[in-house]
Design an enzyme around this catalytic site. Structure first.
Site, short mmCIF file in Angstrom:
data_model
loop_
_atom_site.label_atom_id
_atom_site.label_comp_id
_atom_site.label_asym_id
_atom_site.label_seq_id
_atom_site.Cartn_x
_atom_site.Cartn_y
_atom_site.Cartn_z
N LEU A 19 0.27 -1.04 -0.04
CA LEU A 19 0.07 -0.22 -0.09
C LEU A 19 0.35 1.08 0.09
O LEU A 19 0.84 2.15 -0.67
CB LEU A 19 -0.75 -0.15 0.93
CG LEU A 19 -2.01 -1.35 0.83
CD1 LEU A 19 -2.56 -0.99 2.37
CD2 LEU A 19 -3.38 -0.71 0.39
N ASP A 38 11.05 4.16 4.20
CA ASP A 38 10.76 2.30 5.02
C ASP A 38 11.63 1.70 5.42
O ASP A 38 13.04 2.06 4.88
CB ASP A 38 10.42 1.73 3.39
CG ASP A 38 10.23 0.43 3.64
OD1 ASP A 38 10.60 -0.27 4.26
OD2 ASP A 38 8.70 0.07 3.18
N ASP A 73 13.64 4.76 11.40
CA ASP A 73 12.97 3.82 12.14
C ASP A 73 12.20 5.23 12.61
O ASP A 73 11.87 5.83 13.31
CB ASP A 73 13.57 3.27 13.17
CG ASP A 73 12.13 2.05 13.82
OD1 ASP A 73 11.42 3.01 13.91
OD2 ASP A 73 12.84 1.75 14.65
N ILE A 74 11.14 4.48 12.38
CA ILE A 74 10.05 6.06 12.44
C ILE A 74 8.77 5.91 13.62
O ILE A 74 8.47 6.79 14.32
CB ILE A 74 8.90 6.30 11.08
CG1 ILE A 74 8.16 5.13 11.44
CG2 ILE A 74 9.34 7.34 10.20
CD1 ILE A 74 7.23 4.49 11.36
N ASN A 100 1.56 4.62 6.76
CA ASN A 100 1.71 3.57 6.72
C ASN A 100 2.49 2.74 7.21
O ASN A 100 1.53 1.31 7.02
CB ASN A 100 1.41 3.66 5.51
CG ASN A 100 1.84 2.31 5.10
OD1 ASN A 100 0.26 1.84 4.17
ND2 ASN A 100 2.51 1.55 4.15
N TYR A 171 -2.85 -6.37 17.18
CA TYR A 171 -3.06 -5.87 15.94
C TYR A 171 -4.14 -4.61 15.73
O TYR A 171 -3.65 -3.44 15.78
CB TYR A 171 -2.47 -6.40 14.07
CG TYR A 171 -3.40 -5.11 13.56
CD1 TYR A 171 -2.02 -4.13 12.34
CD2 TYR A 171 -4.12 -5.86 12.84
CE1 TYR A 171 -2.85 -4.30 11.62
CE2 TYR A 171 -3.96 -5.75 11.23
CZ TYR A 171 -3.31 -4.28 10.80
OH TYR A 171 -4.00 -3.66 9.58
N LYS A 175 -5.00 -0.93 16.23
CA LYS A 175 -5.57 0.12 15.27
C LYS A 175 -6.38 1.00 15.63
O LYS A 175 -7.19 1.98 14.94
CB LYS A 175 -5.76 -0.89 14.02
CG LYS A 175 -4.56 -1.34 12.28
CD LYS A 175 -3.50 -0.71 12.30
CE LYS A 175 -2.57 -0.55 11.57
NZ LYS A 175 -1.85 0.19 10.61
#
Length: 309
Positions: A19, A38, A73-74, A100, A171, A175
């Site tokens: 995505l 990334d 690494d965000i 994302n 997860y 989210k």
């Protein structure tokens, strides 16, 4: 292409594959200069490689666009800070942030280890918060200096976060947290010219193509590929553009050719004694209220509400 991002700069995290890659390519096709982030980790977050981000940036440039790779690494403060700095130092501005990045470590709840919980919540939730925090600080400074931006943030949530998903407690919780973060950020940042929305996509990615192999497969007859990641990108591109003025604090589902406005928790049936309940009275009231309440859909992977595998 309409060029709705001409002159704008967009950052996309997790843009090396799936995505994120589709979003980065679509933003560039509409004129955006793109920072392709990334870490290059494996499907469960293992390892790192500069290649995925570099290859997507090269692909954008080969198509005539402008892009720069970022491999930080965000989910660390340093990585998120350098992500925003890369946009500002390379292109002199930042207009849109698409969060994302993520990976999966699926386990049933009783088998879910603390490390797997922490790793998934870290990349999905902290990995949204930190880039958003640093981007928002920049936009707030711009607004206070008298230059109110037309800034946009598009967060990535999931049906798992909206309805729950058996075997994905980490997860789903992360989210769901992204949705709450979206609502708070939209309210807090509106005064600075920032709009914040979230998209729950359904598409073929490393996280879905094995678990839902049959449903995610491309058609063999060459027909419409409903699960192609690029089907989600037009909504993301529009939400990240100046054309989306007035749309903020919303959650959308996007898959194939369908866009759905998701409507969250709303007050349902209510009982008010105007005094303290006894436990027995509270139980009786709850059963009466539930009899008139809407029945919620089942958690993904469960046949009926509240059931597991």
């Amino acid at each position: 292409m309409t060029g709705i991002h001409a002159g704008r700069v967009a950052v996309v995290t997790g843009a090396g594959r799936g995505l994120g890659r589709a979003h980065a390519l679509a933003l560039a096709a509409e004129g955006a200069r793109v920072v392709v982030n990334d870490l290059g980790a494996g499907p469960a977050g293992q390892g790192a490689s500069a290649d995925p981000a570099r290859l997507v940036a090269e692909e954008i440039r080969a198509r005539g666009g402008e892009a720069v790779a970022h491999g930080g690494d965000i989910a660390t403060d340093e990585g998120a800070r350098s992500l925003v700095a890369t946009a500002l130092e390379t292109y002199g501005r930042l207009d849109a942030l698409v969060n994302n990045a993520g990976f999966l470590r699926d386990r049933m709840l009783v088998n879910l280890g603390e490390d797997d919980w922490d790793a998934v919540v870290r990349v999905h939730l902290k990995g949204h918060f930190l880039p958003l925090r640093h981007a928002a600080a920049h936009w707030r400074a711009r607004a206070k200096a008298g230059s109110v931006p037309e800034a946009r943030v598009v967060n990535t949530t999931s049906g798992a976060g909206l309805l729950g998903s058996v075997g994905q407690a980490n997860y789903a919780a992360a989210k769901a947290g992204v949705v709450a973060l979206t609502l708070v950020a939209a309210a807090e940042l509106a005064r600075y010219g920032v709009q914040v929305n979230a998209v729950a996509p359904a598409a073929r990615t490393r996280m879905t193509e094995r678990v839902f192999a049959e449903a995610m497969a491309a058609p063999e007859d060459g027909g419409f590929d409903a699960m192609a990641p690029a089907n989600v990108s037009p909504l993301v591109v529009w939400l990240a553009s100046a054309d989306a003025t007035g749309v903020t604090g919303r959650v959308f589902e996007a898959e194939a050719g369908r866009i759905t406005v998701m409507e969250g928790w709303h007050p349902g049936p209510t009982a008010d004694k105007r005094d303290r309940w006894t436990p027995g009275e509270a139980g009786t009231a709850v059963r009466e209220l539930l009899a008139g309440a809407r029945t919620e859909g089942p958690v993904y992977g469960a046949e009926e509400p509240g059931q597991g595998l």
